[in-house]
Scaffold this motif. Sequence first.
Motif: not given
Length: 441
Positions: A151-154, A60-62, A129-131
């Motif tokens: 999901v987020s595309g990050d 979560n870079p924010t 984060g995501e998996l």
Amino acid sequence: MKKLSLYIISCMLVILAACDNDFESEFDLAPDERAAIAVNEFKDALTSSEHGWLTHYYPNPTKLGSFTFHFKFDETGTVNMNWDFSDFSDESKYSVKMFEKPVLIFDTYSKFSKMTDPEIGEPGKGFGGELEFSMTKKSADGDTLYLAERVSGDPMVLVKATAETPAQLREYAKHTKHIERANEQVVVPFYFNLSVEGWDTKVNMVYSGDKIIAFLNYVDNGEAKHELMPINFTHEGFEFHHALVLNGIGARSFKYDEAKNQFDVTDAGVTGTFKYEADCPAHIEGMTDKFFGPQTFGGDAKIVSPKLANLIDGIYPDAAFSYFSTSTYVASWFPCTFNLDFADWNSLKIRVNYNKKTEDIVKMEFLGYEPYWSAPLDDLAYIEGLMSTEKGQAILDIVASPKGWTIVPIELKEYGSSYYLVSNEDPEMYMCFGLTYEDDE
């Protein structure tokens, strides 16, 4: 003319036939067959690196910096892994499945699952984060895989590891300690300032190790700025999540120079250095009111510079110095106190007024001493005897210096903010309120 026309038509038919053959070669397979090929190509890419892959993953870079992982995928569906926080290998089952595109899934709980664990990080949300990750592209040489969270595309970028990667991963910790200033042994001024050729300002950096985030304080076009900057560590130093650009010149990557105890900029064509200095390059408005104004909360300072800790240690013969604290509602209740807390749970309480000297400088006006409830520091005469010594007077000269203490913000929130107090009498003396680093691992 007719012959020319017939020749042109013949050429066009040949071209169309060739295009039709290409079309059929790509699309004459059934959807399931095409999906199987795409899945296998993704798995082949993941298992192609002899020494695995290195990634600086920002969940979560924010809000957070990077967690660095070393992955090694095998053909049986197991991924072995380690990370920069501690040297303890782990593994997870993984799979590659077709959704709208092939997706890498970490199937079983592992170190990487901590990126989404709701019991870690932000309550109920984890680190954010995501998996599950799709592959967006692969470099021409196959040494870099560009993935994206489903999901987020990050992004998550995998770079081919080498035989040296496991040892290099263990080098990250020493650079963490350098910039978080925990257990600091070298006496240096507080301000960790970045100077870059072509910039007309310096940038001060303070670091929050529990979130792997740097907070940058600087002046840009006459305006003081306080900016959050996630970072990742490397075996040579550290990197910003993205370049900090001033006057059209960007700085992002830094390498530690042990001989000079500084970090040098390594970006191509850029010359600059992070150094420890005595000067504060940016003064942030509203800091005194936020932390020492009416109805503001006190707190504990458990990170203390070596020079300041050495000054305090020995003033109380019964126990070692432990940390500083200020009273809750420091400017609302009377008496306000600044406390020297010791390992036997006793406290030497100095009565003060917290006076606003500037927007970010607080001055502690000495009013006397407040007896504690526990012997022997419940005896005012005993306290005054300790503080009348040469060491006691030196402590009081720093605490109640007319030059005051500069408030350097780390993370600013409605509740639970963190900050440093830096002595303007001696910038090698400072303390941090709000961070401890006790639970980093």
